[in-house]
Design a protein around this motif. Sequence first.
Motif, PDB file in Angstrom:
ATOM      1  N   SER A 182      22.302  45.087  21.217  1.00 17.96           N
ATOM      2  CA  SER A 182      21.263  44.829  20.220  1.00 17.96           C
ATOM      3  C   SER A 182      20.221  45.940  20.247  1.00 17.96           C
ATOM      4  N   ASP A 183      19.356  45.936  19.228  1.00 17.54           N
ATOM      5  CA  ASP A 183      18.265  46.915  19.199  1.00 17.54           C
ATOM      6  C   ASP A 183      17.374  46.770  20.429  1.00 17.54           C
TER       7      ASP A 183
ATOM      8  N   ASP B  93      18.195  35.876  10.967  1.00 11.60           N
ATOM      9  CA  ASP B  93      19.557  35.445  11.269  1.00 11.60           C
ATOM     10  C   ASP B  93      19.624  34.946  12.703  1.00 11.60           C
ATOM     11  N   TYR B  94      20.500  33.971  12.923  1.00 11.18           N
ATOM     12  CA  TYR B  94      20.662  33.363  14.247  1.00 11.18           C
ATOM     13  C   TYR B  94      22.146  33.102  14.449  1.00 11.18           C
TER      14      TYR B  94
ATOM     15  N   THR C  64      22.372  35.769  19.488  1.00 12.19           N
ATOM     16  CA  THR C  64      21.901  36.995  18.842  1.00 12.19           C
ATOM     17  C   THR C  64      21.007  36.613  17.666  1.00 12.19           C
TER      18      THR C  64
ATOM     19  N   LYS D  75      18.185  38.083  14.515  1.00 15.14           N
ATOM     20  CA  LYS D  75      17.647  39.207  13.741  1.00 15.14           C
ATOM     21  C   LYS D  75      16.261  38.805  13.281  1.00 15.14           C
TER      22      LYS D  75
ATOM     23  N   THR E 227      17.295  43.518  16.086  1.00 16.70           N
ATOM     24  CA  THR E 227      18.175  42.503  16.654  1.00 16.70           C
ATOM     25  C   THR E 227      17.894  42.377  18.141  1.00 16.70           C
ATOM     26  N   SER E 228      18.110  41.174  18.639  1.00 14.73           N
ATOM     27  CA  SER E 228      17.867  40.914  20.053  1.00 14.73           C
ATOM     28  C   SER E 228      18.818  39.817  20.495  1.00 14.73           C
ATOM     29  N   ARG E 229      19.026  39.717  21.818  1.00 14.84           N
ATOM     30  CA  ARG E 229      19.950  38.697  22.292  1.00 14.84           C
ATOM     31  C   ARG E 229      19.481  38.086  23.595  1.00 14.84           C
TER      32      ARG E 229
ATOM     33  N   GLY F 100      12.927  39.994  21.228  1.00 13.61           N
ATOM     34  CA  GLY F 100      12.795  40.679  19.944  1.00 13.61           C
ATOM     35  C   GLY F 100      11.366  40.727  19.450  1.00 13.61           C
TER      36      GLY F 100
END
Length: 505
Positions: free
Chosen positions: A362-363, A441-442, A458, A460, A469-471, A488
């Motif tokens: 992810s970002d 988003d999920y 994940t 957004k 994006t992150s997780r 995030g």
Amino acid sequence: MITLFFDKKEIRFLDTTLRDGEQTPGVSLTPEQKLEIATALSDIGVNVIEAGSAIASEGEREAIKLISEAGLPAECCTYSRARTGDIDLAVESGADSVHLVIPVSDLHIEKKMGKTRDEVFKMAMETTEYAKERELIVELSGEDASRADQDFLKGLFKAGVEHGADRLCFCDTVGLMTPERVKDYIPKLCFAPLSIHCHNDLGFALPNTVAALGAGASCAHVTVNGLGERAGNTSFEELVMSLEKLYDFRTGIQTEKLYKLSTLVSRLTRVPLATNKPIVGAMAFTHESGIHAHGLMKDSGTYEPMHPETVGRTRRIVLGKHSGSASVQAALTELGYKPNGKQLAEIVKRIKELGDSGIKVSDADVMAIADAVMLLECRPVLSMKQFTVVSGNTVIPTASVTMSVNGEEVTGASTGTGPVDAALKVLQQSVSVGGDITLEDYHVDAITGGTDAVVDVTVKLSRDGRVITSRGARTDIIEASVEAVLSGMNRLLRRENEDRSTDTD
């Protein structure tokens, strides 16, 4: 070899998302949702909207009436059987036209209808006349035409035109046509404006539709995202862009609105888009391979058939084990990092290692790696002190949190449709003092099996036009969700003007 001739001044589109598309198992739209989709269809340039089947229910008639009274440029059409009662309901609902469907194969005439060809022929003529007397536009449609006696079909169509039918339609009801047979059948039926209606049971809906239009048909029946019973119908967005790009034919459709329309329909029907679906799927303009990304940065035409903006999308480079230094450098630049050559090589190495372990990069992962390699200090804007979630079959899911936001303690609580929803809502509310953040988003994946499975969440998130994006990965889905969102949010709330470069080589 099939030669296609697109010498027509116009190709028309009849969209049946709201009728054939709604026959997708599990899909049911309210009248208001149908109006919203119909408005978007008309706005993008669709000529005819098959709004439903007036005979089906009171809700269907209400939807057709709403659409017919909305003043849309597109024609409002309803499905109709060869029965006068169907025609009466079409008139009462305010439809402009009827898609009058007549079974024409012996299989359908004898097995489904329990009638003879002569009986069906008579029904078709009488209903056509009845509809014309009530000032409806009539599109006379041959159901299962691809398995019909073609001489019988031609005779029925010719007589239908003589009895007032304005348009005709050839239906490949179970998707058994081929482009070669289309080229043979269609030209013989083009003595009146002819539509083509294809199903995708064997994956031939798009090529058969293109072949029919090239062979003389002047209108294509389509659905947004290829929705429809069984394997669906001809995909509107795929047909439009195939004509535009492969045949250099100007369709009159505002293509830059295609993705927005697609996501609207996906959201309201609750039918997710396949990630690799052409034009509108998540991966259609997403790249990871280092070779591809490197080529794209020099010329987007190297690995894309069209500019993503043409259909209302943007290109995305994702990072993983296939990524090269060019794509990693581009991602870091977008995130505000300025590594030197040695640091870039180490960041690329760590990203590949993460990808090799089967983890989505992810970002937030990229930023964490860059911070570590470049020895940058990332002071968290947010830190969690505690969170509590209460849920059960007799209580409303409720979450409460206590957080530190820029050193200030903030406590909040929220309810939701479930424990995860409640937890994420209270997080968003609690950080509003630092800036509004939207959950775009999920997505959840189970990494291992069993009741103790590790889940990978994940998300957004967006803020002021910036998306990240992150997780999070935990055995508890709520903890994983909170971890992903918190990580995030911290990245999004970092100061815009902080220096993310180093002087050392």
